[in-house]
Design an enzyme around this catalytic site. Structure first.
Site, PDB file in Angstrom:
ATOM      1  N   GLU A  17       5.831   7.985   5.284  1.00  0.00           N
ATOM      2  CA  GLU A  17       7.219   7.513   5.266  1.00  0.00           C
ATOM      3  C   GLU A  17       7.881   7.968   3.977  1.00  0.00           C
ATOM      4  OE1 GLU A  17       7.771   3.296   5.634  1.00  0.00           O
ATOM      5  OE2 GLU A  17       6.251   3.118   7.194  1.00  0.00           O
ATOM      6  N   GLU A  71       1.140  -0.686   6.934  1.00  0.00           N
ATOM      7  CA  GLU A  71       1.099  -1.199   5.565  1.00  0.00           C
ATOM      8  C   GLU A  71       0.341  -2.517   5.443  1.00  0.00           C
ATOM      9  OE1 GLU A  71       5.149  -1.220   4.081  1.00  0.00           O
ATOM     10  OE2 GLU A  71       4.978   0.894   3.559  1.00  0.00           O
TER      11      GLU A  71
END
Ligand code: GLA
Length: 686
Positions: A321, A158
């Site tokens: 995710e 991320e």
């Protein structure tokens, strides 16, 4: 129609199911690691992302490497037929590194040097950090590059945030010099004389700051662009050894979205980043069962962002995710109700995901994520509802391997632009809180979602030609070049829809002079004269085909040249003047929607356009509100996902015979779906 070839997103030709696995937290518990292998089998999972945040386990002291534990983990996963997504550990660095090389630490916008702590907080310019990550990544590639379990590289985690240290300031100035060549050009682009902001030396230029410059819009925009480029440059540096040593292993990094409205992550321009990845992957955490919207409304927003991330590369993506139950960072961390996990997972697949992966495989025992949902809970047992629902998703995915690599086709595109969002957010004018550009796009997407018509959410550099309909809401910032491409699209027979607050500034965030750009006037046959901004209590409405629709937030006063007026305002000083127009330009058509109008208007307006342009779902199923039908198209058959995003049973009707992929039952005509039920059916194509 945008056509896509079958492409594989990873080296695996099955649906990936599994997720982030952090055995480095359990190295002193061989019993737990052994249980993991058994539980992996029981949960029907097959793919595990390892090494994310494992730097301190891989290099506990500078230059002292420990890979043996990871060797064993990867071998064990492979021994049960599992696959591995191997992460580079740069998302969090060990304390020894911050201590010895403080330059790796970030300086925030207020110019405060950050201490070691947390994660995702390194300087993207730091030479030391770049060297350290490359060394680590080379060792990983040398050691695991040929391991048969390895199917994908997961670079860092991320990416996001920025750093304002001296090295970053210098890099920013170099970036600006490359872009503008002369200081004079920069001063012109940034409207330098305003508030005496003319620079006389490059060294005076600094990144935006709450204790310094924040009002120069050109600077703010260029800083955001620089942050994207610098992050990509850091990422490119990370992958040098991977491209060199493992050319056949695809590479991704996980993208994000804002949770409340599921709008695209604002920190980086993913349309640029996408070009550097082999496959898009992203982390989705919708707040299911929240108290501010219906389940179907949230499902529509999930559909929108999935269609954006799928369209970034016009190929399937990976859900990297998601949570099997609750997260730990929403205001209220509510568990998914029974059935929601399968439903929400299948929605992802229906919009283009070739995986259902979780954060996290095993719940950690300590620290901030110890109550975040996981496949394996602290009970260490397969006998709980969450684990069983995960296993059910696994069973379902096993029936879907023919989908892997297949895409969707769309005749409709909605344009999303990061530059535009940044500039519009920055613009001091209009309503400071009501601009809501991404949310406005969702509102234009809604009707198509309700009617099961596939939409690509594309970015400005993509080809418009494959589409029949291009929808461009609130494109405040638009270059002459993009306008010329809109013109060519319409001239060749395309239909374009544009709205209020469009075409006001160019790519430098400088307004167009002399009225609306001529190219837009040619396409739309009109000129917007003024934008009226509403208080929440202000009222106006437009009349469109005999119906009245209330205006909210914005109304544009228009001067029509060759356009046809299709709706007019009902009140105020612009009563009876044009609010919505249509226009023929060469072989195509254009529509301008001058006001922010409710979903009922969009249903009416787009309903008419859908008929006119003969836009159709890939497979038609009759259903009521809150049911979504999405299709993945394999070469010989369609996989049709019929999803009930309501809290009641819903009757749907199949027009032809279809086969349930789980039960192999043939169905035709009416079928009842229970609350949150999803049916996945196969339809052979002739
Ligand atoms: C992000 C991170 C994960 C984890 C989850 C929790 O997506 O990538 O490491 O912290 O959030 O939801």
């Amino acid at each position: 129609m945008a056509k896509q070839e079958k492409s594989f997103t990873t080296k695996a030709k099955f649906m990936l199911h599994g997720g982030d696995y952090n055995p480095d937290q359990w190295l002193d518990r061989p019993d737990i690691l052994a249980d993991d292998i058994q539980l992996m089998k029981l949960s029907n999972t097959n793919t595990f992302s390892v090494g994310i945040f494992a730097w301190s386990a891989l290099e506990p002291e500078e230059g002292v490497y420990k890979f043996e534990w990871l060797d064993e983990i990867i071998d064990n996963i492979y021994s049960i037929g599992g696959r591995v997504i191997l992460a580079t550990p740069s998302g969090a660095r060990p304390a020894w590194m911050s201590q010895k090389y403080p330059e790796v630490l970030r300086v925030n916008a207020a110019r405060i040097k950050q201490h070691h702590g947390g994660r995702h907080n390194h300087c993207f310019t730091s030479k030391v950090y770049r060297e350290k990550t490359q060394t680590m990544n080379r060792l990983l590639a040398e050691r695991y590059g040929n391991h048969p379990a390895l199917i994908l590289w997961h670079i860092s985690n991320e990416y996001g945030g920025d750093c304002h240290c001296d090295a970053c300031q210098e890099a920013f100035r170099e970036w600006l010099k490359k872009k503008y060549k002369t200081l004079d050009a920069l001063n012109k682009a940034w409207w330098g004389p305003f508030w005496s902001h003319t620079y006389t030396n490059w060294s005076q230029v600094e990144s935006p700051s709450p204790i310094g410059e924040s009002a120069v819009h050109g600077l703010n925009l260029d800083w955001r662009r620089f942050v994207t480029d610098q992050t990509i440059s850091f990422y490119e540096n990370e992958i040098v050894p991977l491209r060199e040593l493992t050319p056949s292993i695809p590479i991704t990094t996980n993208f994000m979205a804002d949770t409340h409205d599921l709008i695209p992550f604002q920190g980086l321009d993913y349309s640029k980043f996408a070009k550097h990845l082999d496959v898009i992957s992203w982390d989705a955490y919708p707040a299911w069962h929240n108290d501010w919207e219906s389940t179907a409304n949230l499902a529509m927003k999930v559909g929108f962002i999935d269609d954006l991330y799928r369209s970034l590369k016009q190929q399937p993506f990976l859900l990297m995710e998601s949570t099997p139950s609750a997260v730990n960072w929403h205001n209220v961390n509510k568990a998914k109700r029974p059935g929601m996990h399968l439903l929400s997972s299948m929605q992802m697949v229906s919009h283009g995901s070739d995986s259902i992966l979780y954060f996290q495989w095993r719940k950690s025992r300590g620290s901030s994520e110890k109550f975040h949902g996981a496949v394996v809970d602290h009970d260490n047992s397969p006998n709980n509802r969450v684990f069983q629902e995960v296993a059910q998703v696994g069973k379902t995915l096993e029936q879907l391997s023919d989908i892997v690599g297949t895409n969707r086709t769309s005749d409709v595109a909605i344009l999303y632009d990061w530059d535009n969002n940044w500039a519009l957010d920055d613009a001091q004018g209009f309503g400071l809180k009501t601009k809501q550009y991404p949310q406005t796009l969702q509102e234009h997407y809604r009707t198509f979602w309700e009617k099961d018509i596939s939409v690509d959410v594309i970015t400005k550099e993509q080809d418009f030609a494959p589409y029949k309909l291009l929808i461009v809401p609130m494109l405040y910032l638009v270059s002459e070049e993009t306008i010329a491409r809109f013109k060519a699209f319409v001239a060749n027979g395309g239909t374009i829809v544009m709205t209020y607050i469009s075409g006001l500034v160019n790519e430098f965030d400088l307004t167009y002079m002399g009225g609306w750009p001529q190219g837009l006037q040619d396409i739309f046959g009109l000129k917007p004269l003024e934008t009226d901004t509403f208080y929440p209590t202000d009222r106006n409405a437009v009349t469109y085909e005999g119906e009245s629709y209330e205006v909210k937030d914005y109304a544009t006063v228009l001067e029509v040249d060759s356009a046809n007026v299709v709706a007019t305002y009902e009140q105020d000083f612009y009563e009876s003047t044009p609010a919505v127009t249509s226009h023929q330009y060469e072989k195509g058509h254009s529509y301008y929607i001058g006001a922010r109008l409710p979903k009922e208007f969009h249903r009416h307006f787009y309903g008419t356009l859908i008929e006119k342009l003969e836009l159709k779902p890939a497979f038609s199923v009759q259903h009521g509100e809150g049911v979504s039908v999405q299709v993945r198209q394999a070469p010989d058959k369609d996989f049709v996902f019929v999803m009930n995003f309501t809290e009641e049973s819903q009757v749907v009707s199949f027009p032809t015979s279809v086969t349930d992929i789980m039960t192999k039952e043939e169905m035709i005509g009416e079928v009842t779906l229970k609350k949150y039920e999803v049916k996945i059916v196969e339809v052979l194509r002739n």
